[in-house]
Design a protein around this motif. Sequence first.
Motif, mmCIF file in Angstrom:
data_model
loop_
_atom_site.group_PDB
_atom_site.id
_atom_site.type_symbol
_atom_site.label_atom_id
_atom_site.label_comp_id
_atom_site.label_asym_id
_atom_site.label_seq_id
_atom_site.Cartn_x
_atom_site.Cartn_y
_atom_site.Cartn_z
ATOM 1 N N VAL A 112 0.663 -1.057 0.146
ATOM 2 C CA VAL A 112 -0.315 0.012 -0.294
ATOM 3 C C VAL A 112 0.716 1.150 0.100
ATOM 4 N N GLU A 113 2.026 0.536 0.548
ATOM 5 C CA GLU A 113 2.838 1.678 0.613
ATOM 6 C C GLU A 113 3.797 2.799 -0.372
ATOM 7 N N GLU A 114 3.988 1.758 -1.054
ATOM 8 C CA GLU A 114 3.998 1.595 -3.196
ATOM 9 C C GLU A 114 3.518 2.854 -3.248
ATOM 10 N N ALA A 115 2.078 3.291 -3.115
ATOM 11 C CA ALA A 115 1.263 3.808 -3.742
ATOM 12 C C ALA A 115 0.889 3.687 -5.409
ATOM 13 N N PHE A 116 0.449 2.072 -5.534
ATOM 14 C CA PHE A 116 0.642 1.650 -7.183
ATOM 15 C C PHE A 116 -0.805 2.975 -7.899
ATOM 16 N N PRO A 117 -0.929 2.831 -8.920
ATOM 17 C CA PRO A 117 -1.631 3.154 -9.888
ATOM 18 C C PRO A 117 -2.880 2.399 -9.105
ATOM 19 N N GLU A 118 -4.019 3.998 -9.568
ATOM 20 C CA GLU A 118 -5.544 3.007 -9.532
ATOM 21 C C GLU A 118 -5.613 2.292 -10.483
ATOM 22 N N PRO A 119 -6.833 1.272 -10.328
ATOM 23 C CA PRO A 119 -7.282 1.013 -9.201
ATOM 24 C C PRO A 119 -6.514 -0.041 -8.027
ATOM 25 N N VAL A 120 -5.498 -0.245 -8.677
ATOM 26 C CA VAL A 120 -5.223 -1.116 -8.162
ATOM 27 C C VAL A 120 -4.419 -1.115 -6.551
ATOM 28 N N ASN A 121 -4.605 0.200 -6.352
ATOM 29 C CA ASN A 121 -3.543 0.840 -4.633
ATOM 30 C C ASN A 121 -5.473 0.623 -4.143
ATOM 31 N N SER A 122 -6.854 1.028 -4.660
ATOM 32 C CA SER A 122 -7.551 0.757 -4.184
ATOM 33 C C SER A 122 -7.955 -0.556 -3.137
ATOM 34 N N ILE A 123 -7.607 -1.216 -4.566
ATOM 35 C CA ILE A 123 -8.025 -2.773 -4.237
ATOM 36 C C ILE A 123 -6.789 -3.019 -2.825
ATOM 37 N N LEU A 124 -5.206 -2.857 -2.759
ATOM 38 C CA LEU A 124 -5.040 -3.100 -1.959
ATOM 39 C C LEU A 124 -5.132 -2.799 -0.012
ATOM 40 N N GLN A 125 -5.611 -1.443 -1.155
ATOM 41 C CA GLN A 125 -6.258 -0.632 0.886
ATOM 42 C C GLN A 125 -7.585 -1.497 1.437
ATOM 43 N N ASP A 126 -8.157 -1.933 0.544
ATOM 44 C CA ASP A 126 -9.479 -2.528 0.822
ATOM 45 C C ASP A 126 -8.576 -3.798 1.328
ATOM 46 N N HIS A 127 -8.273 -4.887 0.321
ATOM 47 C CA HIS A 127 -7.138 -6.030 1.231
ATOM 48 C C HIS A 127 -6.353 -6.197 2.765
ATOM 49 N N LEU A 128 -6.058 -5.147 2.131
ATOM 50 C CA LEU A 128 -5.075 -4.532 3.848
ATOM 51 C C LEU A 128 -6.431 -4.451 4.714
ATOM 52 N N ALA A 129 -7.339 -3.870 5.029
ATOM 53 C CA ALA A 129 -8.748 -3.489 5.521
ATOM 54 C C ALA A 129 -8.773 -5.320 5.804
ATOM 55 N N ASP A 130 -9.082 -6.205 5.212
ATOM 56 C CA ASP A 130 -9.300 -7.330 5.304
ATOM 57 C C ASP A 130 -8.663 -8.246 6.471
ATOM 58 N N GLU A 131 -7.241 -8.009 6.088
ATOM 59 C CA GLU A 131 -6.133 -8.278 6.984
ATOM 60 C C GLU A 131 -6.317 -7.711 8.311
#
Length: 149
Positions: A112-131
């Motif tokens: 998430v800290e890598e700040a990938f382009p969207e929509p990848v970043n938002s998806i990773l944020q969602d997955h992190l919230a699950d974790e």
Amino acid sequence: MSETMENIVEKLNDLIEMDYDAISAYQAAIERLENPEYRDQLNVFMQDHENHIAVLSQIVCQEGGAPPEKGDLKKILTNGGVHIAQLAGDDGILKAMQLNEVMTNNLYEENVEEAFPEPVNSILQDHLADERRHKEWLETTLHHLHEPH
């Protein structure tokens, strides 16, 4: 594929492998837990990991990469299915799963800290919230198991 996309695909593939490893650990844990409520909850968490794999694999394919089809039970999770198979008692199993979730949280946080382009970043944020939710539930449950009754 651009160098940036290659980098993203490589990192997403690491996450996919980790999610596969997490699933194998969850399967081992679910088979061994005595408390049905714990089993139900871990089943939900395992499905989150399956969803992560599906979503991330789709992105990797869209970018021209080849997503892994299994984990590689290596560096990331120390308490995989093999280790959990040797544990007895809900307490020990939940502790092992909690250690795993610390690692999955860390890897998602790094990405998430890598700040990938969207929509990848938002998806990773969602997955992190699950974790984070998984880890929190395990911590809370373990805390209650250790409270004097």
